[in-house]
Design an enzyme around this catalytic site. Structure first.
Site, PDB file in Angstrom:
ATOM      1  N   ASP A  74     -26.510 -44.609  -7.422  1.00 18.98           N
ATOM      2  CA  ASP A  74     -25.668 -43.477  -7.749  1.00 18.98           C
ATOM      3  C   ASP A  74     -26.505 -42.203  -7.585  1.00 18.98           C
ATOM      4  O   ASP A  74     -27.691 -42.191  -7.922  1.00 18.98           O
ATOM      5  CB  ASP A  74     -25.216 -43.667  -9.210  1.00 18.98           C
ATOM      6  CG  ASP A  74     -24.174 -42.677  -9.631  1.00 18.98           C
ATOM      7  OD1 ASP A  74     -23.031 -43.104  -9.872  1.00 18.98           O
ATOM      8  OD2 ASP A  74     -24.514 -41.479  -9.745  1.00 18.98           O
ATOM      9  N   HIS A  85     -17.935 -28.232  -2.637  1.00 27.26           N
ATOM     10  CA  HIS A  85     -17.569 -29.597  -2.233  1.00 27.26           C
ATOM     11  C   HIS A  85     -17.991 -29.943  -0.817  1.00 27.26           C
ATOM     12  O   HIS A  85     -18.339 -31.079  -0.537  1.00 27.26           O
ATOM     13  CB  HIS A  85     -16.067 -29.806  -2.408  1.00 27.26           C
ATOM     14  CG  HIS A  85     -15.706 -30.052  -3.832  1.00 27.26           C
ATOM     15  ND1 HIS A  85     -15.866 -31.271  -4.438  1.00 27.26           N
ATOM     16  CD2 HIS A  85     -15.255 -29.202  -4.801  1.00 27.26           C
ATOM     17  CE1 HIS A  85     -15.507 -31.173  -5.699  1.00 27.26           C
ATOM     18  NE2 HIS A  85     -15.130 -29.926  -5.955  1.00 27.26           N
ATOM     19  N   ASN A 135     -22.152 -30.565  -6.829  1.00 23.30           N
ATOM     20  CA  ASN A 135     -20.879 -30.069  -6.297  1.00 23.30           C
ATOM     21  C   ASN A 135     -20.519 -28.707  -6.890  1.00 23.30           C
ATOM     22  O   ASN A 135     -20.086 -27.805  -6.182  1.00 23.30           O
ATOM     23  CB  ASN A 135     -19.749 -31.061  -6.602  1.00 23.30           C
ATOM     24  CG  ASN A 135     -19.528 -32.030  -5.451  1.00 23.30           C
ATOM     25  OD1 ASN A 135     -19.858 -31.722  -4.301  1.00 23.30           O
ATOM     26  ND2 ASN A 135     -18.970 -33.185  -5.745  1.00 23.30           N
ATOM     27  N   ASP A 162     -20.064 -33.115   0.289  1.00 21.19           N
ATOM     28  CA  ASP A 162     -19.709 -34.101   1.325  1.00 21.19           C
ATOM     29  C   ASP A 162     -20.871 -34.302   2.289  1.00 21.19           C
ATOM     30  O   ASP A 162     -21.226 -35.425   2.650  1.00 21.19           O
ATOM     31  CB  ASP A 162     -18.483 -33.624   2.125  1.00 21.19           C
ATOM     32  CG  ASP A 162     -17.189 -33.787   1.329  1.00 21.19           C
ATOM     33  OD1 ASP A 162     -17.263 -34.412   0.237  1.00 21.19           O
ATOM     34  OD2 ASP A 162     -16.145 -33.309   1.786  1.00 21.19           O
ATOM     35  N   GLU A 174     -19.847 -40.987  -5.618  1.00 19.36           N
ATOM     36  CA  GLU A 174     -21.236 -40.871  -5.171  1.00 19.36           C
ATOM     37  C   GLU A 174     -21.986 -42.176  -5.418  1.00 19.36           C
ATOM     38  O   GLU A 174     -23.194 -42.205  -5.555  1.00 19.36           O
ATOM     39  CB  GLU A 174     -21.927 -39.696  -5.868  1.00 19.36           C
ATOM     40  CG  GLU A 174     -22.147 -39.843  -7.362  1.00 19.36           C
ATOM     41  CD  GLU A 174     -20.962 -39.397  -8.224  1.00 19.36           C
ATOM     42  OE1 GLU A 174     -19.816 -39.386  -7.720  1.00 19.36           O
ATOM     43  OE2 GLU A 174     -21.189 -39.086  -9.411  1.00 19.36           O
TER      44      GLU A 174
END
Lengths: 329, 204
Positions: free
Chosen positions: A194, A207, A202, A211, A238
């Site tokens: 993770d 965002h 973020n 990504d 994630e």
């Protein structure tokens, strides 16, 4: 006999039969009881470039010497000797006879499906009728369909953002590998990982940057896993999962250390992180003990528990799953 | 139909298994040549059933839905012969024979045609062996592919005798079990038994 045919002279009837056979859009060949070509229709002339005069009276296997000991030869023999009919599927033989769409291009043969039918004349002598169908178009359609199906299949198994396998693929692969490991009594390890404080990343960078970060991590993980059987998949958000076939826990720990290094080398800045100035990972690992039967979902949940232990213990670390919680590796 | 009609003696059954094994031996050679690897076929045993025992057939084939290939043979006996694999196994056989990864997961036209030919090779070889051993000739139709339940596909008449042969299909690293089924009238069955007796007498 049909009324109209009985009104016709035998000569006219014969002529009509030959004309129909010659006009038919498929190859028709008749082989006589001695295995010699007795009839060769116009389609055969057009597609082979061999005239009636050239082939009639010749033994089939002399005319087509590369067909000796072939399935087609034995099918003809079965018809002449035993009265049995045969089918030669295109998918098993492709193009047995040298037939071409145009004679100016003899590099690609017509894809053929051939029926070999035993027939008898009035005195019960056995002949053999070959019907050669051009199935090139059907083959092309089938290939196009198959290609499409494969593309759809690979799309269905791919995570759209990162291009690595998705959870559906992970679940199927894990199931297959658990079965394989049980059969061959070999080890299997699973890592869950993770991205630490990804929400903060973020919030801080937006965002789109988030990504892009996930894409870079995916590529780095994929590049770090060098054995073809290893699989990394995006598990969701994630979170990633890695399946390591033929790998005992000790090996999986080494691989995890290597993954830490790869992510560190990316050096993706993460100012909002409380762990480091750069992106870090938390990991949990578990392994399939030999001769135990554990489902994929239990294995994943064990790795997930270990991952949460890593988070709990301060992140940017690996925890090995153990049955008694809160116990460090 | 009296029960004596639908039995073979142990000797007759052994002779028939022997003849069929010669047949599938030839078929295995042909199939090996096509796929370029060793295919071996063998027939370990046979069973004779009549129309009253049809219920047992489903359990023997171990699958309700089947995709058999059939051919009709006529000669001193008339028979409709089938090559049957349990559901799903037909696809395995074709996949192994074509050596391709068939992704669509169902028998498409190309696969049906391939399966038809595999059935054709095996059934023709068995009938050829029978024709050679029992010195009688046959005629056959081309193979036909079917798909459906056992009741719909296999059973066309009310009265019949059924010779059921177990066939092991071995391709390196894989073994698939199937069945060959010969459906024939009681008259044809008796004709066959008589011919087998002649064959046994001739060789003993």
């Amino acid at each position: 006999m049909d009324m109209r045919e009985s009104e016709m002279s035998i000569d006219d009837a014969y002529h009509l039969h030959v004309t129909s056979t010659n006009k038919a859009p498929l190859g028709t060949v008749v082989v006589n009881p001695e295995g010699k070509i007795w009839f060769w229709n116009r389609w055969m002339v057009a597609k082979s470039g061999l005239s009636w005069q050239e082939v009639v009276g010749k033994k089939f296997t002399d005319q087509f010497s590369d067909l000796s000991n072939s399935r087609l030869e034995s099918a003809i023999n079965d018809a002449l000797r035993h009265g049995l009919s045969s089918l030669l599927a295109q998918s098993l033989h492709r193009s047995p006879l040298p037939l071409f769409h145009t004679l100016s291009d003899t590099t690609t043969r017509i894809q053929q499906s051939i029926q070999v039918i035993a027939i008898e004349d009035r005195s019960h002598q056995r002949f053999c009728l070959l019907m050669i169908n051009d199935v090139s178009i059907a083959v092309r359609k089938e290939q196009a369909l198959r290609k499409q199906a494969e593309q759809l299949r690979s799309i269905a198994y791919m995570d759209a953002l990162t291009g690595i396998p998705n959870r559906r693929r992970l679940d199927e692969y894990l199931q297959d590998e658990i079965r394989r490991a049980a059969r061959s009594d070999s080890p299997l390890s699973v890592i869950m990982l993770d991205v630490d404080q990804f929400k903060q990343y973020n919030d801080n960078y937006g965002h789109q940057a988030g990504d892009f970060c996930l894409q870079r991590i995916s590529h780095a993980l994929k590049a770090a896993l060098q054995r073809p059987a290893d699989l990394v998949a995006r598990y969701g958000g994630e979170e990633f999962a890695i399946i390591l076939p033929d790998t005992p826990l000790a090996g999986a720990k080494l691989i995890a250390e290597n993954l830490f290094k790869h992510i560190m080398n990316l050096a993706i800045p993460h100012e909002a992180s409380s762990v480091s100035n750069y992106i870090t990972l938390s990991m949990g690992v578990t392994g399939l003990q030999s001769k135990t039967h554990i489902s994929g979902s239990i294995l994943l949940s064990q790795a997930d528990q270990a991952l949460h232990q890593s988070k709990h213990d301060g992140r940017n670390r690996l925890t090995v799953f153990s049955e008694t919680p809160h116990q460090k590796s | 139909m009296s029960t004596e009609l639908t039995k073979l003696t142990e000797l007759q059954a052994d002779a028939l298994i022997e003849i069929f094994n010669i047949g599938v031996g030839h078929a295995a050679n042909s199939l090996s040549q096509i796929v370029g690897e060793g295919v071996s076929l063998s027939i370990p045993r046979l069973e004779i059933l009549d129309s009253s025992q049809i219920e047992e057939l489903s359990s023997m084939i171990s699958s309700k839905r089947i995709c058999p290939v059939s051919q009709d043979f006529s000669g001193f006996i008339d028979t409709r012969a089938f090559l049957v694999f349990p559901e799903g196994k037909s696809m395995d056989v074709v996949r192994r024979m074509l050596g391709e990864n068939i992704g669509i997961g169902d028998l498409g036209e190309m696969e049906q045609e391939a399966l038809s030919e595999i059935g054709n090779i095996i059934l023709n070889s068995c009938i050829s062996a029978m024709s050679d051993s029992l010195q009688s000739s046959f005629q056959s139709t081309l193979p036909v592919f079917h798909r459906g339940s056992i009741d719909n596909v296999l059973i066309s008449e009310n009265h019949f005798v059924l010779i059921m042969l177990h066939i092991n299909f071995a391709i390196p690293s894989d073994r698939i079990d199937g069945n060959l089924i010969f459906l024939l009238s009681a008259t044809s069955f008796n004709g066959l038994a008589a011919k087998i007796d002649d064959f046994i007498q001739a060789i003993s």
